[in-house]
Structure formats: structure tokens, C-alpha cells
Design a protein around this motif. Structure first.
Motif, mmCIF file in Angstrom:
data_model
loop_
_atom_site.group_PDB
_atom_site.id
_atom_site.type_symbol
_atom_site.label_atom_id
_atom_site.label_comp_id
_atom_site.label_asym_id
_atom_site.label_seq_id
_atom_site.Cartn_x
_atom_site.Cartn_y
_atom_site.Cartn_z
ATOM 1 N N GLN A 167 0.814 -1.219 0.000
ATOM 2 C CA GLN A 167 0.000 0.000 0.000
ATOM 3 C C GLN A 167 0.846 1.266 0.000
ATOM 4 O O GLN A 167 0.379 2.326 -0.433
ATOM 5 C CB GLN A 167 -0.934 0.010 1.215
ATOM 6 N N GLY A 169 -4.685 -2.039 -4.880
ATOM 7 C CA GLY A 169 -3.927 -2.551 -3.751
ATOM 8 C C GLY A 169 -2.763 -1.691 -3.319
ATOM 9 O O GLY A 169 -2.137 -1.976 -2.295
ATOM 10 N N PRO A 223 -6.617 -0.384 0.034
ATOM 11 C CA PRO A 223 -6.500 -1.844 0.019
ATOM 12 C C PRO A 223 -7.293 -2.449 -1.128
ATOM 13 O O PRO A 223 -8.321 -1.915 -1.546
ATOM 14 C CB PRO A 223 -7.086 -2.254 1.377
ATOM 15 N N SER A 261 -3.838 -7.307 -5.326
ATOM 16 C CA SER A 261 -2.566 -6.979 -5.965
ATOM 17 C C SER A 261 -2.707 -7.139 -7.468
ATOM 18 O O SER A 261 -3.286 -8.112 -7.951
ATOM 19 C CB SER A 261 -1.461 -7.903 -5.444
ATOM 20 N N SER A 287 0.175 -11.691 -7.105
ATOM 21 C CA SER A 287 -0.914 -11.070 -7.843
ATOM 22 C C SER A 287 -1.724 -12.076 -8.650
ATOM 23 O O SER A 287 -2.958 -12.013 -8.687
ATOM 24 C CB SER A 287 -0.357 -9.986 -8.773
#
Length: 437
Positions: A126, A166, A170, A173, A277
Motif C-alpha cells: 500500500q 492494492g 487496500p 494486488s 498477484s
């Protein structure tokens, strides 16, 4: 469909045989030592309260949720952190953040041009985005602000730089997940194309929109250009620029060869970012257990807290072959095939720039992407600098003719886009790539 394997082979041929107009015989750009020392981008800063999403509510993609000014910007420039609505791959609403940078002077008739900027690899945490600390040296934000965002704003353009999903707010990813990165880019442009009091009511010229990306961002830029006609058809994208695009070939043999190298550590950070991710976004194909060894999974925790060079240094203590299961999970290969751009024609022209001394983004992979684009009938202007590497290309592409800035201005002026796809081997490349089969 286009065969990526055939395109990769054709790309290697193109490396030696492309039309002369693609090769610029210019010395490498010498990046000043002070700039090099300040744009390393390894120091993450604590997240500001702006990134809290406790009160966030889902909304329509491209809606501007909130904004706040960023202090300490260069003279003649205004900076804003923004939060806007986007979507994940399943169509669920997610909050995404970014940086909106605009010239401080009077807008030209019709408003400022707007460029959606896609940044290079800084991590997935983040604190690793573009909006957190763009004016603070040695941070991830600054590492892209100085060579890319600031010069474009000084050119008289408004620039909106997504943090990606992300990274800031939040969310999932998105590293090299092209369709997700693309949503972040396009929705950031939607959120800033209409003047808002939250960002100083900046007028935007709706006829002068463009996309610009480097490295990971070059791949994201191409993905955004592919997705734009169906996801954000109201955006009239005049053209896109991709500098050394970070493309990962969905080829089992190539990936197995990289993964099995018993001494390589240079790709560790990139592979861990991909694993995190892709496992999150493509659970129907792959998982962390399928991609990574126990040692690899143990390294994942650092991805949440470290960025850039700091992150890279923390994961190079063991060879890549010990972090990955071998052979590489076939489900990951399938997911990469869906995530990478190169199979959907572009409705807008693109300029692709590559340094041939680049050791981060292999030129052969860029050549393969170029051949895929040409085989699809895209309008592509390809420029190769024989002596530039990954960092120096940032400056060479802007300052040396043919300049990416001049190319974009020419698209907005309505000039026909140059295309150097038509070399003598293009007909062979089209057959080899399987177009029409």
C-alpha cells in the motif's frame, strides 16, 4: 489467434532486420549522478489518513470519491491525491488511489490534454504507489515523478497516475495483471476528465487524451489501450506510449528455463510479485502453493511492507530456482496468457520505445510484442536506442528525436500516425504468428 511463441521468434528476427527508421543511432543518455541517487525509490513512507477506506461505499467505475492537495510540488504545478471507483476482474467495485498533477497556469483553449500514466515496478504494498510521496526523494512515488510525471506536466499536460489496485487503498494486488491494471488507468482518467471542485475544477480537453507507461507501466498502458473501447468507450484515446514494456511470455519452456537457473537472483522480486498477484486474481488457474516452494512462500510477507530497491535487496539471498516449484505451474502459464496484452487489436496508434542495452526488460520480448501488434494490423511506431539501458531510456525517449512528447502532440494535432511495421519480413511474420488461422 496470434501465437505468442511464433511472435517471440519473429521478434528476435526483427531485432536484426527491422526497417532502418526504427533504429536511432544516438549515444546513451547520461543520467546525472544526483538524479540517479535520488530516484532509487526504496524508502516507503507511512500511509496518510487519506488512504483509509472505512467510510468508502461502492460506486460507478470512474467516479471521483475524494481528493486532497499534496504540498511541496514544483513551482507552476498543482498536485492532488485522489481516490476513485474502479472494478476488479469480477466486476466488483473497489477503491483505487492515484496522483493528479496539473499545470498551475491558465489552461489553453479547450482545456489541458490529459495523460493516464502507468508506473514501473515499485512493489505491490500500500505504501508503494505514486500518490504517497511524489515530492520526497528516494521514495517509490518520487522515482516515477521526476523522470516521467513532472516533465509531462511541464509540457502543459495534466497527468493522472494510478497507484494500481492494492497500492494505496487496500485491494487485490495487480502486478502485471493487465486487465486489472488497465481498469486502474482508465478509471483514473474518467475520474479526472470531468472538472471537479475537489481537484480545482481543472478543465480537460476531451479531444486530447493519451496513455503513457514505462516498464510494468508499458505493459499496463498497452493493456489499457486494448481494454478502452469496451470498458471506457467514452474516452477518445488519441494514442499511447509504451517505454520498455514489461511483458512476460506465456511460454512454458521459456519460463521453465528462467526458473531452473541455479544462480539467478535478479528476477526474484518480479517473480514473487507475479506469484502474489496472479494467485489472487486467477484462483481458477493457479495458487501460491502451486507456484512457490516453502522458501518462496516465506518471502511473501516482505511484499506488504517493502518497495522498490529495498524490496529487491531483501529477496536476493537465495536463487530463484529455490523459490519456485519446477516445472513452472501450467496454470500460471495459462493465466499469463490471459493477462498479457498482444492478442487484441488497438483502435489507437502506439509508439513503442526500447533500449537495446536493457537488462531489466529483455529487448527480444519487446520485439515479440511489436510483431504481435503489427500482425494484428495495429499502427505502431517502433523506436530502438542501441546504447540505452532501462534507466537512461526514461530521458532519452523524451529528449531525443523522435521524441515521445512530439509524437503525442502530433496525434492530438490530427497528423497521420507513422507506422514502421511494413518491413520486408512482415508478411512472413503474419504467417508465422497464425493470423487468420
Amino acid at each position: 489467434a496470434v501465437s505468442v511463441g511464433a511472435a517471440l521468434a519473429s521478434g528476435v528476427v526483427l531485432f536484426a532486420t527491422a526497417a532502418p527508421s526504427s533504429l536511432v543511432n544516438s549515444p546513451a543518455y547520461e543520467v546525472p549522478a544526483q538524479v540517479t541517487s535520488e530516484v532509487g525509490g526504496g524508502v516507503a513512507v507511512p500511509l496518510a489518513p487519506f488512504y483509509d477506506v472505512t467510510s468508502w461505499q461502492p460506486g460507478a467505475p470512474g467516479t471521483l470519491v475524494k481528493a486532497e492537495p499534496v504540498d511541496g510540488g514544483p513551482d507552476g504545478m498543482k498536485l492532488y491525491r485522489i481516490m476513485y471507483q474502479s472494478t476488479d476482474l469480477q466486476g466488483n467495485a473497489i477503491p483505487v488511489t492515484g496522483l493528479f498533477a496539473v499545470p498551475g497556469g491558465e489552461p489553453p483553449p479547450g482545456g489541458f490534454p490529459l495523460v493516464g500514466f502507468a508506473h514501473g515496478t515499485t512493489g505491490v504494498g500500500q505504501a508503494c504507489g505514486m500518490s504517497q510521496s511524489p515530492t520526497t526523494p528516494n521514495t517509490p512515488s518520487y522515482s516515477n515523478f521526476v523522470p516521467h510525471i513532472q516533465p509531462l506536466v511541464q509540457e502543459g499536460w495534466a497527468v493522472v497516475a494510478t497507484d494500481y489496485a492494492g497500492m494505496g487503498a487496500p485491494g487485490p494486488s495487480s502486478y502485471l495483471v493487465g486487465p486489472l491494471e488497465a481498469r486502474g488507468v482508465l478509471d483514473s482518467m474518467r475520474a479526472t476528465a470531468a472538472p471537479s471542485a475537489l481537484t480545482g475544477s481543472v478543465p480537460i480537453n476531451q479531444a486530447k487524451l493519451g496513455i503513457y507507461g514505462k516498464s510494468q507501466g508499458g505493459e499496463a498502458a498497452l493493456s489499457a489501450m486494448e481494454l478502452a473501447p469496451t470498458y471506457a468507450p467514452e474516452l477518445d484515446i488519441g494514442g499511447g506510449v509504451a517505454l520498455a514494456p514489461g511483458l512476460t511470455p506465456a511460454l512454458q519452456g521459456v519460463l521453465d528455463a528462467v526458473a531452473s537457473n541455479p544462480t539467478s537472483t535478479s528476477q526474484n522480486m518480479f517473480v514473487l510479485l507475479i506469484a502474489k498477484s496472479f494467485a489472487a486474481n486467477y484462483p481458477q488457474y493457479t495458487s501460491l502453493d502451486a507456484i512457490l516452494s516453502d522458501q518462496g512462500k516465506a518471502k511473501l510477507a516482505v511484499l506488504d511492507s517493502a518497495c522498490g530497491g529495498d524490496l529487491a535487496q531483501q529477496v536476493v539471498d537465495v536463487p530463484l530456482s529455490k523459490l519456485l516449484k519446477q516445472p513452472v505451474d501450467s496454470g500460471l502459464v495459462t493465466a499469463l496468457g490471459e493477462a498479457m496484452p498482444g492478442s487484441v487489436p488497438l483502435e489507437s496508434p502506439v509508439m513503442v520505445v526500447q533500449g537495446l542495452k536493457d537488462k531489466t526488460i529483455l529487448p527480444q520480448f519487446t520485439h515479440a510484442e511489436l510483431m504481435s501488434r503489427c500482425a494484428l494490423g495495429d499502427t505502431v511506431y517502433y523506436v530502438r536506442y542501441p546504447y540505452d539501458d532501462h534507466p537512461s531510456l526514461n530521458y532519452q525517449a523524451r529528449l531525443h528525436q523522435p521524441s515521445v512528447i512530439d509524437w503525442m502532440n502530433a496525434r492530438w494535432a490530427g497528423e497521420p500516425a507513422p507506422d514502421n511495421c511494413a518491413n520486408q519480413l512482415l508478411g512472413t511474420a503474419k504467417l508465422a504468428s497464425g493470423v487468420g488461422q
